[in-house]
Design an enzyme around this catalytic site. Structure first.
Site, PDB file in Angstrom:
ATOM      1  N   PHE A 143       0.845  -1.196   0.000  1.00  0.00           N
ATOM      2  CA  PHE A 143       0.000   0.000   0.000  1.00  0.00           C
ATOM      3  C   PHE A 143       0.883   1.250   0.000  1.00  0.00           C
ATOM      4  O   PHE A 143       1.947   1.266   0.622  1.00  0.00           O
ATOM      5  CB  PHE A 143      -0.919  -0.010   1.222  1.00  0.00           C
ATOM      6  CG  PHE A 143      -2.011   1.009   1.152  1.00  0.00           C
ATOM      7  CD1 PHE A 143      -3.095   0.820   0.312  1.00  0.00           C
ATOM      8  CD2 PHE A 143      -1.941   2.164   1.911  1.00  0.00           C
ATOM      9  CE1 PHE A 143      -4.104   1.771   0.239  1.00  0.00           C
ATOM     10  CE2 PHE A 143      -2.941   3.120   1.841  1.00  0.00           C
ATOM     11  CZ  PHE A 143      -4.031   2.920   0.999  1.00  0.00           C
ATOM     12  N   ASP A 220       1.252  -5.370   8.170  1.00  0.00           N
ATOM     13  CA  ASP A 220       0.111  -4.484   7.953  1.00  0.00           C
ATOM     14  C   ASP A 220      -1.120  -5.375   7.815  1.00  0.00           C
ATOM     15  O   ASP A 220      -1.241  -6.156   6.871  1.00  0.00           O
ATOM     16  CB  ASP A 220       0.333  -3.652   6.683  1.00  0.00           C
ATOM     17  CG  ASP A 220      -0.794  -2.674   6.404  1.00  0.00           C
ATOM     18  OD1 ASP A 220      -1.940  -2.930   6.834  1.00  0.00           O
ATOM     19  OD2 ASP A 220      -0.551  -1.668   5.718  1.00  0.00           O
ATOM     20  N   TYR A 245     -11.637   0.752  10.182  1.00  0.00           N
ATOM     21  CA  TYR A 245     -12.818   1.250   9.469  1.00  0.00           C
ATOM     22  C   TYR A 245     -13.229   0.351   8.312  1.00  0.00           C
ATOM     23  O   TYR A 245     -14.179   0.668   7.600  1.00  0.00           O
ATOM     24  CB  TYR A 245     -12.608   2.678   8.969  1.00  0.00           C
ATOM     25  CG  TYR A 245     -11.291   2.967   8.294  1.00  0.00           C
ATOM     26  CD1 TYR A 245     -11.048   2.567   6.991  1.00  0.00           C
ATOM     27  CD2 TYR A 245     -10.297   3.656   8.973  1.00  0.00           C
ATOM     28  CE1 TYR A 245      -9.839   2.836   6.379  1.00  0.00           C
ATOM     29  CE2 TYR A 245      -9.081   3.937   8.368  1.00  0.00           C
ATOM     30  CZ  TYR A 245      -8.854   3.519   7.074  1.00  0.00           C
ATOM     31  OH  TYR A 245      -7.655   3.781   6.467  1.00  0.00           O
ATOM     32  N   LYS A 246     -12.543  -0.757   8.113  1.00  0.00           N
ATOM     33  CA  LYS A 246     -12.926  -1.686   7.055  1.00  0.00           C
ATOM     34  C   LYS A 246     -13.859  -2.741   7.640  1.00  0.00           C
ATOM     35  O   LYS A 246     -15.040  -2.485   7.861  1.00  0.00           O
ATOM     36  CB  LYS A 246     -11.676  -2.300   6.423  1.00  0.00           C
ATOM     37  CG  LYS A 246     -10.722  -1.277   5.823  1.00  0.00           C
ATOM     38  CD  LYS A 246      -9.523  -1.950   5.195  1.00  0.00           C
ATOM     39  CE  LYS A 246      -8.436  -0.955   4.804  1.00  0.00           C
ATOM     40  NZ  LYS A 246      -8.856   0.008   3.779  1.00  0.00           N
ATOM     41  N   ARG A 394     -12.467  -3.664  -7.674  1.00  0.00           N
ATOM     42  CA  ARG A 394     -12.380  -4.464  -6.450  1.00  0.00           C
ATOM     43  C   ARG A 394     -13.771  -4.749  -5.901  1.00  0.00           C
ATOM     44  O   ARG A 394     -14.610  -3.857  -5.808  1.00  0.00           O
ATOM     45  CB  ARG A 394     -11.563  -3.743  -5.376  1.00  0.00           C
ATOM     46  CG  ARG A 394     -10.088  -3.743  -5.604  1.00  0.00           C
ATOM     47  CD  ARG A 394      -9.322  -3.412  -4.330  1.00  0.00           C
ATOM     48  NE  ARG A 394      -9.881  -2.300  -3.580  1.00  0.00           N
ATOM     49  CZ  ARG A 394      -9.360  -1.846  -2.441  1.00  0.00           C
ATOM     50  NH1 ARG A 394      -8.288  -2.401  -1.939  1.00  0.00           N
ATOM     51  NH2 ARG A 394      -9.913  -0.825  -1.820  1.00  0.00           N
TER      52      ARG A 394
END
Length: 429
Positions: A143, A220, A245-246, A394
């Site tokens: 990322f 991560d 928050y996912k 995605r």
């Protein structure tokens, strides 16, 4: 009569995929959790739970109650009564429910970026019996935040980045990591689940290889926590960070968590010295003395409001267990891949995620040169995936809030939008 995307114009020809979706929903042991989430009118399918999870009804109520009772009612007294310990209480709960981590090793604190910086800087500056090590191992498909932060640390500390050239579709293998490890390796930083392809790395084996080389490992976990079983203690992981928050549904910008293995807490010193990480928070002395344990990895005032909503998702995961969540996640992504093979492959789309479920996280990516335009069209129709270059749409399927029928209708809409895009590009639309 208006049909939803993918529904036949007449019921005389049943769709076997729709029938399968409805059977799967009837037998789904997590189906009752869907009613605990806020579902907006006009939304056909939400395919971006791996970027931002839906809010829970209980989370909305919890925040409203906090504003009117805890904040307005208790005011500054709230810090003494509960808030000072909340980063550690919720951190321990995430550790127990979703990380395989014993108490006292996980804390809620800053953003993922800031925690990544803190832990990576502490790791490369850690005292070593064999002298200073000068290399950080990372991969080209990690990322952007991870790559940018590590590039900055390397510049600050005079270190060298050792890059693994990662195939976005197949991810980083233990063999690739082993090939770049050496006596100068200070730290390995990788994502457990790749943000583009959903590739699930072999965290246990890679951690072991790094330890054999005398290096520390920082994982991560942003795209795996709450979706994929994690066993940080059992794997011997040194350090980890992840967002909330996912799949944990903490809300936009909710604070991240950091994990530091117990024995390393007495060795590592994070570089951002703030009052909340000092040994005596209210001494207000002239010099900084770090607190023992995970408090020493805090810096500023904890974002209490941002910690509230995720607690209700932790309730759900703890109720059924992360293994049940993982089982449904795999069933959903298997179904999405089956629909992509049937509907999208004939239109020129290709799967950019692992077919092997053992190597796949909670989302899948389908590639086609027209997916940027397709994504924009889908958003206008109440189907919300997201887009990642090159040409990747995605599909993030959150097991607690997504049904199989929602997946069916969303994939049918992707098919229709891609077909229309191809017609328009050919001049026939």
């Amino acid at each position: 009569m208006t049909n939803r995307p993918g529904e036949a114009a007449t019921s005389s020809v049943p769709d076997p995929f729709l029938a399968h979706a409805r059977r799967a929903d009837r037998s789904d042991g997590l189906a009752h959790f869907r009613s605990r989430f806020v579902h907006s009118d006009g939304l056909v399918a939400y395919f971006d739970g791996n970027s931002l999870g839906r809010p829970t009804n209980a989370g909305v109520e919890r925040i409203q109650r906090f504003l009117t009772e805890d904040w307005a009612g208790r005011l500054i007294r709230g810090w003494d009564e509960q808030w000072m310990e909340l980063p550690f209480a919720i951190g321990d709960r995430i550790g127990r429910v979703a990380l395989g981590a014993a108490p006292g090793q996980t804390v809620i604190g800053d953003s993922t970026t800031v925690l990544l910086y803190k832990l990576a800087r502490a790791a490369v500056d850690a005292p070593r019996g064999g002298g200073r090590r000068t290399e950080i191992v990372l991969d080209t498909d990690n990322f952007p935040t991870d790559r940018y932060v590590l590039d900055g640390i390397a510049a600050e500390r005079g270190l060298t980045l050792r890059w693994i050239e990662a195939d976005p579709a197949s991810g980083v293998s233990p063999e690739q990591v082993a090939a770049v490890l050496g006596p100068q390796t200070a730290l390995v930083v990788l994502s457990h689940v790749a943000y583009r392809s959903g590739f699930l790395a072999d965290a246990e084996r890679i951690t072991s290889l790094a330890h054999d080389a005398g290096a520390l490992v920082l994982w991560d976990l942003c795209h795996s926590v709450g979706s994929v079983p994690i066993e940080l203690d059992a794997w011997g992981v040194d350090l980890a960070v992840g967002c909330t928050y996912k799949y944990l549904n903490g809300g936009p910008g909710s604070p991240a968590f950091g994990y530091v293995r117990d024995d390393l807490q007495r060795v590592l010193q994070q570089p951002i010295h703030g009052w909340m990480g000092s040994a005596d928070v209210f001494l207000m002395g002239p010099d900084y003395t770090p607190a023992d344990g995970m408090r020493g990895f805090l810096s500023g005032t904890p974002p209490i409001l941002g910690m509230l909503a995720m607690q209700d998702t932790l309730d759900m995961i703890e109720d059924r267990g992360i293994d049940a969540v993982r089982a449904k996640s795999l069933a959903l992504t298997d179904f999405a891949i089956e629909l992509a093979d049937e509907w999208l492959a004939p239109l020129g789309a290709t799967l950019a995620s692992p077919r092997d479920p053992a190597r796949r996280g909670g989302h899948v990516t389908v590639q086609h040169p027209g997916m940027r335009e397709v994504t924009a069209a889908l958003w206008e129709r109440g189907v919300i995936p997201d887009y990642r270059d090159p040409g990747g749409l995605r599909i993030g399927l959150s097991p607690l809030s997504t049904s199989f029928e929602e997946t069916y209708h969303g994939m049918a809409a992707v098919r229709d939008a891609l077909r229309e895009h191809l017609l328009a590009a050919s001049g026939l639309g």
